[in-house]
Design an enzyme around this catalytic site. Sequence first.
Site, PDB file in Angstrom:
ATOM      1  N   ARG A  25       0.807  -1.225  -0.083  1.00  0.00           N
ATOM      2  CA  ARG A  25       0.016   0.019  -0.069  1.00  0.00           C
ATOM      3  C   ARG A  25       0.919   1.228   0.077  1.00  0.00           C
ATOM      4  O   ARG A  25       0.593   2.157   0.874  1.00  0.00           O
ATOM      5  CB  ARG A  25      -0.884   0.196   1.113  1.00  0.00           C
ATOM      6  CG  ARG A  25      -1.938  -1.071   1.310  1.00  0.00           C
ATOM      7  CD  ARG A  25      -3.166  -0.557   0.592  1.00  0.00           C
ATOM      8  NE  ARG A  25      -4.123  -1.826   0.692  1.00  0.00           N
ATOM      9  CZ  ARG A  25      -5.180  -1.652   0.922  1.00  0.00           C
ATOM     10  NH1 ARG A  25      -5.848  -0.632   1.314  1.00  0.00           N
ATOM     11  NH2 ARG A  25      -6.210  -2.725   0.959  1.00  0.00           N
ATOM     12  N   ARG A  29      -3.963   6.551   0.993  1.00  0.00           N
ATOM     13  CA  ARG A  29      -4.463   7.556   1.459  1.00  0.00           C
ATOM     14  C   ARG A  29      -3.635   8.282   2.626  1.00  0.00           C
ATOM     15  O   ARG A  29      -3.842   9.358   3.000  1.00  0.00           O
ATOM     16  CB  ARG A  29      -5.754   7.358   2.499  1.00  0.00           C
ATOM     17  CG  ARG A  29      -6.900   7.022   1.567  1.00  0.00           C
ATOM     18  CD  ARG A  29      -8.051   6.282   2.381  1.00  0.00           C
ATOM     19  NE  ARG A  29      -7.689   5.110   2.815  1.00  0.00           N
ATOM     20  CZ  ARG A  29      -8.566   4.257   3.376  1.00  0.00           C
ATOM     21  NH1 ARG A  29      -9.926   4.831   3.698  1.00  0.00           N
ATOM     22  NH2 ARG A  29      -8.353   3.170   3.798  1.00  0.00           N
TER      23      ARG A  29
HETATM   24  O1  CP3 Z   1      -0.094   0.930  -3.495  1.00  0.00           O
HETATM   25  C1  CP3 Z   1      -0.961   0.087  -3.096  1.00  0.00           C
HETATM   26  O2  CP3 Z   1      -0.395  -1.001  -2.757  1.00  0.00           O
HETATM   27  C2  CP3 Z   1      -2.225   0.478  -3.429  1.00  0.00           C
HETATM   28  C3  CP3 Z   1      -3.090  -0.385  -4.330  1.00  0.00           C
HETATM   29  C4  CP3 Z   1      -3.991  -1.440  -3.387  1.00  0.00           C
HETATM   30  C5  CP3 Z   1      -5.096  -1.036  -3.296  1.00  0.00           C
HETATM   31  N1  CP3 Z   1      -6.036  -2.224  -2.702  1.00  0.00           N
HETATM   32  C6  CP3 Z   1      -6.029   0.091  -3.454  1.00  0.00           C
HETATM   33  C7  CP3 Z   1      -6.957   0.669  -2.382  1.00  0.00           C
HETATM   34  C8  CP3 Z   1      -3.891  -2.667  -3.216  1.00  0.00           C
HETATM   35  C9  CP3 Z   1      -2.392  -3.499  -3.519  1.00  0.00           C
HETATM   36  C10 CP3 Z   1      -5.215  -3.365  -2.644  1.00  0.00           C
HETATM   37  C11 CP3 Z   1      -5.178  -4.614  -2.250  1.00  0.00           C
HETATM   38  C12 CP3 Z   1      -6.552  -5.039  -1.552  1.00  0.00           C
HETATM   39  N2  CP3 Z   1      -7.681  -4.522  -1.789  1.00  0.00           N
HETATM   40  C13 CP3 Z   1      -6.424  -5.912  -0.554  1.00  0.00           C
HETATM   41  C14 CP3 Z   1      -5.193  -6.772  -0.342  1.00  0.00           C
HETATM   42  C15 CP3 Z   1      -4.016  -6.017   0.438  1.00  0.00           C
HETATM   43  C16 CP3 Z   1      -4.086  -6.254   1.862  1.00  0.00           C
HETATM   44  O3  CP3 Z   1      -3.793  -5.145   2.501  1.00  0.00           O
HETATM   45  O4  CP3 Z   1      -3.886  -7.292   2.170  1.00  0.00           O
HETATM   46  C17 CP3 Z   1      -7.688  -6.062  -0.156  1.00  0.00           C
HETATM   47  C18 CP3 Z   1      -8.226  -7.009   1.125  1.00  0.00           C
HETATM   48  C19 CP3 Z   1      -8.522  -5.157  -0.804  1.00  0.00           C
HETATM   49  C20 CP3 Z   1      -9.998  -4.741  -0.741  1.00  0.00           C
HETATM   50  C21 CP3 Z   1     -10.131  -3.555  -0.257  1.00  0.00           C
HETATM   51  N3  CP3 Z   1     -10.224  -2.279  -0.858  1.00  0.00           N
HETATM   52  C22 CP3 Z   1     -10.522  -3.142   1.235  1.00  0.00           C
HETATM   53  C23 CP3 Z   1     -10.749  -4.070   2.367  1.00  0.00           C
HETATM   54  C24 CP3 Z   1     -10.724  -1.655   1.060  1.00  0.00           C
HETATM   55  C25 CP3 Z   1     -10.781  -0.671   2.186  1.00  0.00           C
HETATM   56  C26 CP3 Z   1      -9.935  -0.540   3.288  1.00  0.00           C
HETATM   57  C27 CP3 Z   1     -10.149   0.763   3.932  1.00  0.00           C
HETATM   58  O5  CP3 Z   1      -9.231   1.055   4.773  1.00  0.00           O
HETATM   59  O6  CP3 Z   1     -11.013   1.573   3.660  1.00  0.00           O
HETATM   60  C28 CP3 Z   1     -10.110  -1.228  -0.124  1.00  0.00           C
HETATM   61  C29 CP3 Z   1     -10.145   0.140  -0.642  1.00  0.00           C
HETATM   62  C30 CP3 Z   1      -8.610   0.482  -1.150  1.00  0.00           C
HETATM   63  N4  CP3 Z   1      -8.097  -0.054  -2.082  1.00  0.00           N
HETATM   64  C31 CP3 Z   1      -7.947   1.826  -0.806  1.00  0.00           C
HETATM   65  C32 CP3 Z   1      -6.987   1.824  -1.581  1.00  0.00           C
HETATM   66  C33 CP3 Z   1      -5.787   2.837  -1.501  1.00  0.00           C
HETATM   67  C34 CP3 Z   1      -8.523   2.792   0.247  1.00  0.00           C
HETATM   68  C35 CP3 Z   1      -9.534   3.459  -0.053  1.00  0.00           C
HETATM   69  C36 CP3 Z   1      -9.817   4.678  -0.918  1.00  0.00           C
HETATM   70  O7  CP3 Z   1      -8.622   5.252  -1.385  1.00  0.00           O
HETATM   71  O8  CP3 Z   1     -10.787   5.263  -1.016  1.00  0.00           O
END
Ligand code: CP3
Length: 347
Positions: A25, A29
Amino acid sequence: MTAGSRFLRACLRQPVDRTPVWFLRQAGRYMPEYQAVRRHHSLLEICKQPKLAAEVTITAAEKLDVDAAIIFADLLLPFECMGLDFEFQAGEGPVIHKPVRTADDIARLHTDRAAELGYVAEAIARVAAHFKDRLGIIGFCGAPFTLASYMIEGGGSRNYVHTKTLMYRQPDLWRRLLDKLVAVLRDYARQQVEAGADVIQVFDSWAGALSVEDYRDYVLPTTKTLIRDIQAAGVPVIYFGVDTASLLPSMRQTGADVLGLDWRVPLDAAWHTLDYACAVQGNLDPITLFADPDLIRRRVRQILDQAGGRPGHIFNLGHGIVPNTPVENVQHVVKFVREYAAELRHD
Ligand code: CP3
Protein backbone atom coordinates in the site's frame (compact mmCIF):
# COMPACT_ATOMS: atom_id res chain seq x y z
CA MET A 1 22.72 -2.80 -10.31
CA THR A 2 19.40 -1.12 -11.10
CA ALA A 3 16.65 -1.12 -8.50
CA GLY A 4 14.64 -3.35 -10.81
CA SER A 5 17.30 -6.04 -11.12
CA ARG A 6 18.03 -5.81 -7.37
CA PHE A 7 14.37 -6.53 -6.64
CA LEU A 8 14.03 -9.28 -9.23
CA ARG A 9 17.27 -10.97 -8.20
CA ALA A 10 16.17 -11.00 -4.57
CA CYS A 11 12.88 -12.65 -5.58
CA LEU A 12 14.98 -15.39 -7.19
CA ARG A 13 17.35 -15.65 -4.18
CA GLN A 14 20.30 -14.36 -6.16
CA PRO A 15 22.91 -12.14 -4.42
CA VAL A 16 22.31 -8.36 -4.51
CA ASP A 17 24.33 -5.27 -3.60
CA ARG A 18 21.78 -4.31 -0.93
CA THR A 19 18.38 -5.44 0.28
CA PRO A 20 15.62 -4.15 -2.00
CA VAL A 21 12.72 -2.34 -0.34
CA TRP A 22 9.14 -1.41 -1.21
CA PHE A 23 5.93 -1.06 0.81
CA LEU A 24 2.54 -2.74 0.79
CA ARG A 25 0.00 0.00 0.00
CA GLN A 26 2.74 2.46 -0.84
CA ALA A 27 0.26 4.54 -2.83
CA GLY A 28 -2.67 5.34 -0.61
CA ARG A 29 -4.51 7.64 1.68
CA TYR A 30 -1.53 8.46 3.91
CA MET A 31 0.06 10.27 0.95
CA PRO A 32 -1.02 13.87 0.16
CA GLU A 33 -0.45 13.36 -3.57
CA TYR A 34 -2.90 10.45 -3.54
CA GLN A 35 -5.43 12.42 -1.50
CA ALA A 36 -5.26 15.20 -4.09
CA VAL A 37 -6.17 12.80 -6.91
CA ARG A 38 -8.79 11.13 -4.72
CA ARG A 39 -10.57 14.46 -4.12
CA HIS A 40 -11.57 14.50 -7.78
CA HIS A 41 -11.99 10.78 -8.48
CA SER A 42 -13.41 7.73 -6.76
CA LEU A 43 -11.18 4.76 -6.03
CA LEU A 44 -12.69 2.82 -8.94
CA GLU A 45 -12.27 5.77 -11.33
CA ILE A 46 -8.57 5.88 -10.50
CA CYS A 47 -8.27 2.12 -11.06
CA LYS A 48 -10.10 2.26 -14.39
CA GLN A 49 -8.32 5.23 -15.91
CA PRO A 50 -4.88 3.88 -16.83
CA LYS A 51 -3.39 7.36 -16.97
CA LEU A 52 -4.48 8.11 -13.39
CA ALA A 53 -3.60 4.65 -12.05
CA ALA A 54 -0.14 4.93 -13.62
CA GLU A 55 0.36 8.44 -12.25
CA VAL A 56 -0.55 7.38 -8.69
CA THR A 57 1.75 4.33 -8.95
CA ILE A 58 4.69 6.32 -10.32
CA THR A 59 4.33 9.27 -7.91
CA ALA A 60 4.41 7.03 -4.83
CA ALA A 61 7.37 4.95 -6.03
CA GLU A 62 9.40 8.06 -6.91
CA LYS A 63 8.55 9.94 -3.75
CA LEU A 64 9.63 7.00 -1.59
CA ASP A 65 12.60 6.08 -3.81
CA VAL A 66 11.81 2.38 -3.50
CA ASP A 67 13.08 -0.49 -5.65
CA ALA A 68 9.68 -1.60 -6.95
CA ALA A 69 6.36 -0.05 -7.96
CA ILE A 70 3.12 -1.95 -7.33
CA ILE A 71 0.39 -1.14 -9.80
CA PHE A 72 -2.46 0.88 -8.32
CA ALA A 73 -5.56 -1.33 -8.54
CA ASP A 74 -7.83 -3.19 -6.15
CA LEU A 75 -8.20 -6.82 -5.21
CA LEU A 76 -11.90 -6.90 -6.06
CA LEU A 77 -11.77 -5.57 -9.65
CA PRO A 78 -12.17 -9.08 -11.17
CA PHE A 79 -15.60 -9.37 -9.52
CA GLU A 80 -17.13 -7.05 -12.08
CA CYS A 81 -16.15 -9.16 -15.07
CA MET A 82 -17.52 -12.21 -13.25
CA GLY A 83 -20.88 -10.46 -12.95
CA LEU A 84 -20.73 -9.34 -9.31
CA ASP A 85 -21.39 -5.70 -8.49
CA PHE A 86 -19.70 -4.06 -5.55
CA GLU A 87 -18.94 -0.63 -4.20
CA PHE A 88 -16.64 0.95 -1.66
CA GLN A 89 -18.62 2.61 1.10
CA ALA A 90 -16.76 5.30 3.02
CA GLY A 91 -15.32 3.88 6.22
CA GLU A 92 -16.93 0.47 5.62
CA GLY A 93 -14.71 -1.06 2.99
CA PRO A 94 -16.12 -3.01 0.05
CA VAL A 95 -19.76 -4.12 -0.10
CA ILE A 96 -20.88 -6.83 -2.54
CA HIS A 97 -24.58 -6.30 -3.11
CA LYS A 98 -25.61 -9.88 -3.83
CA PRO A 99 -23.20 -12.23 -2.07
CA VAL A 100 -22.52 -15.63 -3.64
CA ARG A 101 -24.15 -18.34 -1.53
CA THR A 102 -25.85 -20.98 -3.71
CA ALA A 103 -25.08 -23.34 -6.59
CA ASP A 104 -27.00 -21.00 -8.91
CA ASP A 105 -25.01 -17.99 -7.75
CA ILE A 106 -21.79 -19.84 -8.55
CA ALA A 107 -23.09 -21.17 -11.89
CA ARG A 108 -23.91 -17.59 -12.95
CA LEU A 109 -20.36 -16.31 -12.48
CA HIS A 110 -18.62 -15.60 -15.80
CA THR A 111 -15.09 -16.82 -16.41
CA ASP A 112 -14.59 -15.70 -20.01
CA ARG A 113 -14.50 -11.92 -19.62
CA ALA A 114 -11.11 -11.23 -18.08
CA ALA A 115 -10.36 -9.08 -21.14
CA GLU A 116 -12.62 -6.44 -19.55
CA LEU A 117 -9.84 -5.92 -16.99
CA GLY A 118 -7.53 -4.69 -19.74
CA TYR A 119 -7.37 -1.26 -18.12
CA VAL A 120 -5.04 -2.68 -15.43
CA ALA A 121 -2.65 -4.05 -18.06
CA GLU A 122 -2.79 -0.70 -19.82
CA ALA A 123 -1.81 1.09 -16.61
CA ILE A 124 1.08 -1.38 -16.16
CA ALA A 125 2.24 -0.70 -19.72
CA ARG A 126 2.34 3.01 -18.90
CA VAL A 127 4.31 2.44 -15.70
CA ALA A 128 6.70 0.11 -17.57
CA ALA A 129 7.20 2.73 -20.30
CA HIS A 130 8.02 5.29 -17.63
CA PHE A 131 10.46 3.25 -15.52
CA LYS A 132 11.82 0.98 -18.28
CA ASP A 133 14.08 -1.46 -16.41
CA ARG A 134 14.95 1.00 -13.66
CA LEU A 135 12.36 -0.23 -11.12
CA GLY A 136 10.72 -3.57 -10.53
CA ILE A 137 7.10 -3.53 -11.62
CA ILE A 138 4.68 -5.57 -9.54
CA GLY A 139 1.28 -6.66 -10.79
CA PHE A 140 -1.12 -8.35 -8.41
CA CYS A 141 -4.29 -10.32 -7.92
CA GLY A 142 -6.19 -11.84 -5.03
CA ALA A 143 -5.84 -15.49 -4.06
CA PRO A 144 -8.84 -17.81 -4.46
CA PHE A 145 -9.62 -18.06 -0.72
CA THR A 146 -9.45 -14.36 0.06
CA LEU A 147 -11.52 -13.41 -2.99
CA ALA A 148 -14.06 -16.18 -2.34
CA SER A 149 -14.44 -14.91 1.22
CA TYR A 150 -15.39 -11.43 -0.04
CA MET A 151 -17.79 -12.94 -2.58
CA ILE A 152 -19.52 -15.15 -0.01
CA GLU A 153 -19.55 -12.81 3.00
CA GLY A 154 -20.46 -9.78 0.91
CA GLY A 155 -17.57 -7.77 2.41
CA GLY A 156 -14.96 -8.04 5.11
CA SER A 157 -15.60 -10.56 7.87
CA ARG A 158 -14.53 -11.47 11.37
CA ASN A 159 -15.43 -15.16 11.61
CA TYR A 160 -15.97 -16.21 7.96
CA VAL A 161 -19.06 -18.15 8.97
CA HIS A 162 -20.70 -18.18 5.51
CA THR A 163 -17.41 -18.95 3.77
CA LYS A 164 -16.49 -21.85 6.03
CA THR A 165 -20.05 -23.18 6.04
CA LEU A 166 -19.97 -23.48 2.24
CA MET A 167 -16.47 -24.95 2.38
CA TYR A 168 -17.38 -27.63 4.93
CA ARG A 169 -20.92 -28.49 3.86
CA GLN A 170 -20.64 -28.23 0.09
CA PRO A 171 -17.02 -28.94 -0.77
CA ASP A 172 -17.87 -29.58 -4.44
CA LEU A 173 -19.47 -26.16 -4.78
CA TRP A 174 -16.56 -24.60 -2.93
CA ARG A 175 -14.16 -26.22 -5.35
CA ARG A 176 -16.23 -25.05 -8.32
CA LEU A 177 -16.14 -21.47 -7.05
CA LEU A 178 -12.38 -21.55 -6.49
CA ASP A 179 -11.81 -23.10 -9.93
CA LYS A 180 -13.85 -20.30 -11.52
CA LEU A 181 -11.80 -17.71 -9.68
CA VAL A 182 -8.56 -19.34 -10.82
CA ALA A 183 -9.76 -19.34 -14.44
CA VAL A 184 -10.22 -15.56 -14.32
CA LEU A 185 -7.17 -14.75 -12.19
CA ARG A 186 -4.78 -16.68 -14.41
CA ASP A 187 -5.89 -14.69 -17.48
CA TYR A 188 -5.80 -11.45 -15.53
CA ALA A 189 -2.28 -12.09 -14.21
CA ARG A 190 -1.10 -13.11 -17.68
CA GLN A 191 -2.37 -9.82 -19.14
CA GLN A 192 -0.38 -7.98 -16.48
CA VAL A 193 2.79 -9.94 -17.29
CA GLU A 194 2.37 -9.31 -21.02
CA ALA A 195 1.99 -5.60 -20.28
CA GLY A 196 5.30 -5.49 -18.40
CA ALA A 197 4.85 -6.73 -14.82
CA ASP A 198 8.14 -8.28 -13.65
CA VAL A 199 6.59 -10.07 -10.69
CA ILE A 200 3.03 -10.91 -9.59
CA GLN A 201 2.02 -10.69 -5.95
CA VAL A 202 -0.89 -12.94 -4.95
CA PHE A 203 -2.71 -11.50 -1.92
CA ASP A 204 -4.19 -14.15 0.36
CA SER A 205 -4.64 -11.52 3.02
CA TRP A 206 -7.12 -13.45 5.15
CA ALA A 207 -5.69 -17.00 4.82
CA GLY A 208 -4.66 -16.68 8.47
CA ALA A 209 -8.31 -17.31 9.39
CA LEU A 210 -7.81 -20.97 8.41
CA SER A 211 -6.43 -23.89 10.41
CA VAL A 212 -3.54 -25.76 8.83
CA GLU A 213 -5.83 -28.70 7.99
CA ASP A 214 -8.46 -26.51 6.34
CA TYR A 215 -5.82 -24.62 4.40
CA ARG A 216 -4.35 -27.88 3.12
CA ASP A 217 -7.69 -29.53 2.31
CA TYR A 218 -9.68 -26.63 0.91
CA VAL A 219 -7.29 -23.94 -0.29
CA LEU A 220 -3.79 -25.22 -1.09
CA PRO A 221 -4.62 -27.22 -4.25
CA THR A 222 -6.31 -24.38 -6.20
CA THR A 223 -3.85 -21.79 -4.94
CA LYS A 224 -0.98 -23.97 -6.11
CA THR A 225 -2.59 -24.24 -9.55
CA LEU A 226 -2.94 -20.47 -9.80
CA ILE A 227 0.64 -19.80 -8.71
CA ARG A 228 2.04 -22.43 -11.10
CA ASP A 229 0.01 -20.94 -13.97
CA ILE A 230 1.32 -17.45 -13.24
CA GLN A 231 4.90 -18.73 -13.06
CA ALA A 232 4.35 -20.40 -16.42
CA ALA A 233 3.78 -16.91 -17.83
CA GLY A 234 7.45 -16.30 -17.00
CA VAL A 235 7.55 -14.32 -13.74
CA PRO A 236 8.25 -15.01 -10.05
CA VAL A 237 5.28 -14.97 -7.66
CA ILE A 238 5.14 -13.39 -4.21
CA TYR A 239 2.46 -15.06 -2.07
CA PHE A 240 1.29 -12.97 0.86
CA GLY A 241 -1.01 -13.43 3.82
CA VAL A 242 -1.43 -12.10 7.35
CA ASP A 243 -1.34 -14.12 10.58
CA THR A 244 0.16 -17.05 8.69
CA ALA A 245 2.90 -18.27 11.09
CA SER A 246 1.42 -21.77 11.36
CA LEU A 247 0.54 -21.91 7.66
CA LEU A 248 3.95 -21.02 6.25
CA PRO A 249 5.14 -24.58 5.53
CA SER A 250 1.88 -25.29 3.69
CA MET A 251 2.00 -21.96 1.85
CA ARG A 252 5.48 -22.88 0.68
CA GLN A 253 3.99 -25.96 -0.97
CA THR A 254 2.27 -23.68 -3.46
CA GLY A 255 5.70 -23.30 -5.04
CA ALA A 256 5.66 -19.50 -4.69
CA ASP A 257 9.08 -17.92 -5.21
CA VAL A 258 8.64 -15.48 -2.30
CA LEU A 259 6.45 -15.64 0.81
CA GLY A 260 5.27 -12.42 2.45
CA LEU A 261 5.63 -12.48 6.25
CA ASP A 262 3.70 -10.44 8.76
CA TRP A 263 5.32 -9.00 11.89
CA ARG A 264 3.94 -11.54 14.37
CA VAL A 265 6.59 -14.05 13.39
CA PRO A 266 10.32 -13.22 13.70
CA LEU A 267 11.79 -13.24 10.21
CA ASP A 268 14.68 -15.55 11.11
CA ALA A 269 12.39 -18.14 12.73
CA ALA A 270 9.98 -18.01 9.79
CA TRP A 271 12.71 -18.38 7.20
CA HIS A 272 14.21 -21.29 9.15
CA THR A 273 10.78 -22.98 9.21
CA LEU A 274 10.77 -22.64 5.43
CA ASP A 275 14.19 -24.34 5.20
CA TYR A 276 15.32 -21.19 3.34
CA ALA A 277 13.78 -22.84 0.27
CA CYS A 278 12.08 -19.65 -0.95
CA ALA A 279 12.69 -15.92 -0.65
CA VAL A 280 10.91 -13.92 2.07
CA GLN A 281 9.40 -10.44 2.09
CA GLY A 282 8.72 -8.37 5.18
CA ASN A 283 8.16 -7.83 7.95
CA LEU A 284 8.03 -4.53 9.87
CA ASP A 285 4.79 -3.86 11.74
CA PRO A 286 3.22 -1.00 9.74
CA ILE A 287 2.25 0.73 12.99
CA THR A 288 5.95 1.04 13.89
CA LEU A 289 5.86 3.89 11.36
CA PHE A 290 4.09 5.96 14.03
CA ALA A 291 7.09 5.64 16.38
CA ASP A 292 10.06 8.02 16.48
CA PRO A 293 12.86 7.49 13.96
CA ASP A 294 15.25 5.96 16.50
CA LEU A 295 12.88 3.15 17.29
CA ILE A 296 12.09 2.67 13.60
CA ARG A 297 15.80 2.44 12.86
CA ARG A 298 16.27 -0.20 15.57
CA ARG A 299 13.40 -2.30 14.22
CA VAL A 300 14.62 -2.04 10.63
CA ARG A 301 18.09 -3.15 11.70
CA GLN A 302 16.70 -6.06 13.71
CA ILE A 303 14.92 -7.34 10.62
CA LEU A 304 18.01 -6.93 8.45
CA ASP A 305 20.12 -8.67 11.11
CA GLN A 306 17.68 -11.55 11.14
CA ALA A 307 17.88 -11.85 7.36
CA GLY A 308 21.64 -12.02 7.92
CA GLY A 309 22.61 -11.02 4.38
CA ARG A 310 21.24 -14.29 3.04
CA PRO A 311 20.16 -13.86 -0.62
CA GLY A 312 16.38 -13.68 -0.99
CA HIS A 313 15.16 -11.03 1.44
CA ILE A 314 12.97 -8.16 0.26
CA PHE A 315 12.37 -5.54 2.91
CA ASN A 316 8.72 -4.58 3.37
CA LEU A 317 6.08 -4.13 6.01
CA GLY A 318 4.14 -7.06 7.43
CA HIS A 319 0.93 -5.51 6.06
CA GLY A 320 -0.15 -2.31 4.31
CA ILE A 321 0.60 1.28 5.31
CA VAL A 322 -2.42 2.66 7.17
CA PRO A 323 -3.99 6.13 6.81
CA ASN A 324 -2.28 8.97 8.74
CA THR A 325 1.14 7.29 8.64
CA PRO A 326 3.79 10.06 8.54
CA VAL A 327 5.27 9.97 5.03
CA GLU A 328 8.71 10.98 6.30
CA ASN A 329 8.84 7.85 8.46
CA VAL A 330 8.24 5.69 5.40
CA GLN A 331 11.10 7.55 3.70
CA HIS A 332 13.26 7.00 6.81
CA VAL A 333 12.84 3.25 6.44
CA VAL A 334 14.26 3.39 2.91
CA LYS A 335 17.15 5.46 4.23
CA PHE A 336 17.80 3.04 7.12
CA VAL A 337 17.84 0.02 4.79
CA ARG A 338 20.47 1.78 2.64
CA GLU A 339 22.51 2.94 5.64
CA TYR A 340 22.74 -0.60 6.89
CA ALA A 341 24.13 -1.83 3.59
CA ALA A 342 26.65 1.03 3.46
CA GLU A 343 27.89 0.12 6.96
CA LEU A 344 28.35 -3.50 5.99
CA ARG A 345 30.48 -2.41 3.04
CA HIS A 346 32.79 -0.44 5.35
CA ASP A 347 33.22 -3.22 7.89
O1 CP3 B 1 0.00 1.03 -3.45
C1 CP3 B 1 -0.80 0.12 -3.17
O2 CP3 B 1 -0.38 -0.95 -2.74
C2 CP3 B 1 -2.26 0.37 -3.32
C3 CP3 B 1 -2.96 -0.50 -4.29
C4 CP3 B 1 -3.96 -1.41 -3.60
C5 CP3 B 1 -5.31 -1.07 -3.27
N1 CP3 B 1 -5.93 -2.20 -2.83
C6 CP3 B 1 -5.96 0.23 -3.45
C7 CP3 B 1 -6.94 0.62 -2.43
C8 CP3 B 1 -3.77 -2.76 -3.28
C9 CP3 B 1 -2.51 -3.59 -3.38
C10 CP3 B 1 -5.03 -3.23 -2.79
C11 CP3 B 1 -5.26 -4.65 -2.42
C12 CP3 B 1 -6.44 -4.99 -1.59
N2 CP3 B 1 -7.70 -4.52 -1.73
C13 CP3 B 1 -6.45 -5.96 -0.59
C14 CP3 B 1 -5.28 -6.82 -0.19
C15 CP3 B 1 -4.24 -6.00 0.42
C16 CP3 B 1 -3.99 -6.23 1.85
O3 CP3 B 1 -3.83 -5.21 2.51
O4 CP3 B 1 -3.89 -7.36 2.30
C17 CP3 B 1 -7.74 -6.03 -0.07
C18 CP3 B 1 -8.20 -6.90 1.07
C19 CP3 B 1 -8.53 -5.12 -0.81
C20 CP3 B 1 -9.98 -4.85 -0.67
C21 CP3 B 1 -10.15 -3.48 -0.15
N3 CP3 B 1 -9.98 -2.33 -0.91
C22 CP3 B 1 -10.51 -3.09 1.16
C23 CP3 B 1 -10.76 -4.05 2.31
C24 CP3 B 1 -10.57 -1.69 1.14
C25 CP3 B 1 -11.02 -0.78 2.25
C26 CP3 B 1 -9.89 -0.52 3.16
C27 CP3 B 1 -10.05 0.77 3.90
O5 CP3 B 1 -9.15 1.00 4.68
O6 CP3 B 1 -11.04 1.51 3.71
C28 CP3 B 1 -10.19 -1.24 -0.13
C29 CP3 B 1 -10.09 0.16 -0.58
C30 CP3 B 1 -8.76 0.59 -1.12
N4 CP3 B 1 -8.07 -0.06 -2.09
C31 CP3 B 1 -8.05 1.79 -0.80
C32 CP3 B 1 -6.90 1.82 -1.62
C33 CP3 B 1 -5.85 2.88 -1.69
C34 CP3 B 1 -8.43 2.83 0.22
C35 CP3 B 1 -9.72 3.48 -0.10
C36 CP3 B 1 -9.71 4.76 -0.94
O7 CP3 B 1 -8.69 5.26 -1.44
O8 CP3 B 1 -10.80 5.24 -1.08
